[in-house]
Design a protein around this motif. Structure first.
Motif, PDB file in Angstrom:
ATOM      1  N   PHE A  47       0.883  -1.169   0.000  1.00 54.90           N
ATOM      2  CA  PHE A  47       0.000   0.000   0.000  1.00 54.90           C
ATOM      3  C   PHE A  47       0.917   1.214   0.000  1.00 54.90           C
ATOM      4  CE2 PHE A  47      -3.071   2.860   2.391  1.00 54.90           C
ATOM      5  CZ  PHE A  47      -3.920   3.041   1.314  1.00 54.90           C
ATOM      6  N   ASP A  48       1.461   1.518  -1.185  1.00 54.32           N
ATOM      7  CA  ASP A  48       2.486   2.547  -1.302  1.00 54.32           C
ATOM      8  C   ASP A  48       1.888   3.953  -1.411  1.00 54.32           C
ATOM      9  OD1 ASP A  48       1.595   2.726  -3.955  1.00 54.32           O
ATOM     10  OD2 ASP A  48       3.377   1.761  -4.801  1.00 54.32           O
ATOM     11  N   ILE A  49       2.764   4.927  -1.585  1.00 52.94           N
ATOM     12  CA  ILE A  49       2.342   6.329  -1.613  1.00 52.94           C
ATOM     13  C   ILE A  49       1.322   6.591  -2.726  1.00 52.94           C
ATOM     14  CG2 ILE A  49       3.128   8.713  -1.985  1.00 52.94           C
ATOM     15  CD1 ILE A  49       3.825   7.608   0.760  1.00 52.94           C
ATOM     16  N   GLN A  50       1.556   6.050  -3.924  1.00 50.11           N
ATOM     17  CA  GLN A  50       0.610   6.272  -5.020  1.00 50.11           C
ATOM     18  C   GLN A  50      -0.763   5.696  -4.680  1.00 50.11           C
ATOM     19  OE1 GLN A  50       0.976   8.084  -8.042  1.00 50.11           O
ATOM     20  NE2 GLN A  50      -1.222   7.865  -7.765  1.00 50.11           N
ATOM     21  N   MET A  51      -0.789   4.524  -4.098  1.00 52.32           N
ATOM     22  CA  MET A  51      -2.054   3.899  -3.715  1.00 52.32           C
ATOM     23  C   MET A  51      -2.745   4.716  -2.626  1.00 52.32           C
ATOM     24  SD  MET A  51      -0.868  -0.090  -3.796  1.00 52.32           S
ATOM     25  CE  MET A  51      -2.498  -0.822  -3.645  1.00 52.32           C
ATOM     26  N   GLN A  52      -1.975   5.199  -1.668  1.00 54.64           N
ATOM     27  CA  GLN A  52      -2.544   6.017  -0.599  1.00 54.64           C
ATOM     28  C   GLN A  52      -3.131   7.303  -1.165  1.00 54.64           C
ATOM     29  OE1 GLN A  52       0.151   6.435   2.812  1.00 54.64           O
ATOM     30  NE2 GLN A  52       1.114   4.515   2.168  1.00 54.64           N
ATOM     31  N   THR A  53      -2.404   7.951  -2.072  1.00 52.34           N
ATOM     32  CA  THR A  53      -2.889   9.181  -2.693  1.00 52.34           C
ATOM     33  C   THR A  53      -4.197   8.924  -3.432  1.00 52.34           C
ATOM     34  OG1 THR A  53      -0.644  10.047  -2.901  1.00 52.34           O
ATOM     35  CG2 THR A  53      -2.318  11.009  -4.353  1.00 52.34           C
ATOM     36  N   ASP A  54      -4.237   7.856  -4.227  1.00 51.66           N
ATOM     37  CA  ASP A  54      -5.455   7.513  -4.963  1.00 51.66           C
ATOM     38  C   ASP A  54      -6.612   7.229  -4.006  1.00 51.66           C
ATOM     39  OD1 ASP A  54      -4.013   7.800  -7.303  1.00 51.66           O
ATOM     40  OD2 ASP A  54      -3.847   5.640  -7.682  1.00 51.66           O
ATOM     41  N   ALA A  55      -6.338   6.511  -2.923  1.00 56.93           N
ATOM     42  CA  ALA A  55      -7.386   6.179  -1.950  1.00 56.93           C
ATOM     43  C   ALA A  55      -7.924   7.444  -1.281  1.00 56.93           C
ATOM     44  CB  ALA A  55      -6.854   5.212  -0.894  1.00 56.93           C
ATOM     45  N   PHE A  56      -7.039   8.319  -0.832  1.00 55.08           N
ATOM     46  CA  PHE A  56      -7.498   9.532  -0.157  1.00 55.08           C
ATOM     47  C   PHE A  56      -8.246  10.464  -1.111  1.00 55.08           C
ATOM     48  CE2 PHE A  56      -3.996   8.448   2.926  1.00 55.08           C
ATOM     49  CZ  PHE A  56      -4.873   7.995   3.900  1.00 55.08           C
ATOM     50  N   ASN A  57      -7.820  10.519  -2.369  1.00 54.62           N
ATOM     51  CA  ASN A  57      -8.562  11.310  -3.353  1.00 54.62           C
ATOM     52  C   ASN A  57      -9.955  10.738  -3.564  1.00 54.62           C
ATOM     53  OD1 ASN A  57      -6.495  13.150  -3.754  1.00 54.62           O
ATOM     54  ND2 ASN A  57      -5.644  12.048  -5.501  1.00 54.62           N
ATOM     55  N   TRP A  58     -10.062   9.417  -3.606  1.00 51.34           N
ATOM     56  CA  TRP A  58     -11.368   8.767  -3.767  1.00 51.34           C
ATOM     57  C   TRP A  58     -12.243   9.068  -2.547  1.00 51.34           C
ATOM     58  CZ3 TRP A  58     -14.477   5.170  -1.407  1.00 51.34           C
ATOM     59  CH2 TRP A  58     -15.499   4.636  -2.164  1.00 51.34           C
ATOM     60  N   PHE A  59     -11.664   8.969  -1.356  1.00 51.18           N
ATOM     61  CA  PHE A  59     -12.418   9.300  -0.134  1.00 51.18           C
ATOM     62  C   PHE A  59     -12.924  10.741  -0.185  1.00 51.18           C
ATOM     63  CE2 PHE A  59      -9.684   6.104   2.404  1.00 51.18           C
ATOM     64  CZ  PHE A  59     -10.545   5.060   2.080  1.00 51.18           C
ATOM     65  N   ASP A  60     -12.063  11.674  -0.595  1.00 50.35           N
ATOM     66  CA  ASP A  60     -12.474  13.077  -0.686  1.00 50.35           C
ATOM     67  C   ASP A  60     -13.635  13.255  -1.664  1.00 50.35           C
ATOM     68  OD1 ASP A  60     -10.571  13.897   1.160  1.00 50.35           O
ATOM     69  OD2 ASP A  60      -9.154  14.625  -0.365  1.00 50.35           O
ATOM     70  N   THR A  61     -13.575  12.542  -2.782  1.00 49.13           N
ATOM     71  CA  THR A  61     -14.628  12.649  -3.787  1.00 49.13           C
ATOM     72  C   THR A  61     -15.961  12.128  -3.269  1.00 49.13           C
ATOM     73  OG1 THR A  61     -13.059  12.465  -5.607  1.00 49.13           O
ATOM     74  CG2 THR A  61     -15.357  11.903  -6.096  1.00 49.13           C
ATOM     75  N   TRP A  62     -15.954  10.963  -2.627  1.00 47.71           N
ATOM     76  CA  TRP A  62     -17.204  10.290  -2.280  1.00 47.71           C
ATOM     77  C   TRP A  62     -17.636  10.474  -0.825  1.00 47.71           C
ATOM     78  CZ3 TRP A  62     -20.068   9.530  -6.153  1.00 47.71           C
ATOM     79  CH2 TRP A  62     -19.485   9.312  -7.403  1.00 47.71           C
ATOM     80  N   LEU A  63     -16.710  10.852   0.052  1.00 50.21           N
ATOM     81  CA  LEU A  63     -17.076  11.012   1.461  1.00 50.21           C
ATOM     82  C   LEU A  63     -17.000  12.474   1.911  1.00 50.21           C
ATOM     83  CD1 LEU A  63     -15.231   7.905   2.945  1.00 50.21           C
ATOM     84  CD2 LEU A  63     -17.613   8.086   2.201  1.00 50.21           C
ATOM     85  N   GLY A  64     -16.483  13.319   1.057  1.00 50.48           N
ATOM     86  CA  GLY A  64     -16.360  14.735   1.407  1.00 50.48           C
ATOM     87  C   GLY A  64     -15.105  15.011   2.197  1.00 50.48           C
ATOM     88  N   LYS A  65     -14.741  16.272   2.221  1.00 52.51           N
ATOM     89  CA  LYS A  65     -13.521  16.676   2.932  1.00 52.51           C
ATOM     90  C   LYS A  65     -13.822  17.073   4.340  1.00 52.51           C
ATOM     91  CE  LYS A  65     -11.026  17.986  -1.140  1.00 52.51           C
ATOM     92  NZ  LYS A  65     -10.219  18.952  -1.802  1.00 52.51           N
TER      93      LYS A  65
END
Length: 65
Positions: A47-65
């Motif tokens: 679960f590297d940096i790129q995967m973490q970045t993608d996951a957090f961006n997805w969370f921001d999109t669908w769960l809000g900031k």
């Protein structure tokens, strides 16, 4: 969101691709294909940096900031 690694030692790539196809179909049939994200990354189990970045961006999109 499901993140998979192409060379993961714990799961086979064909089974991960099959699971991805099934989940994409389920979300599409439910009328929300945009809410499913299946991504494949190079490398083994991680679960590297790129995967973490993608996951957090997805969370921001669908769960809000």
């Amino acid at each position: 969101m499901v993140q998979s690694n192409n060379h993961d030692q714990l799961y086979t790539l064909p089974q991960m691709k099959k699971a991805d196809d099934i989940l994409a179909t389920v979300f599409s049939k439910a009328g929300h294909p945009e809410r499913y994200s299946g991504k494949f990354y190079d490398g083994g189990h991680k679960f590297d940096i790129q995967m973490q970045t993608d996951a957090f961006n997805w969370f921001d999109t669908w769960l809000g900031k």
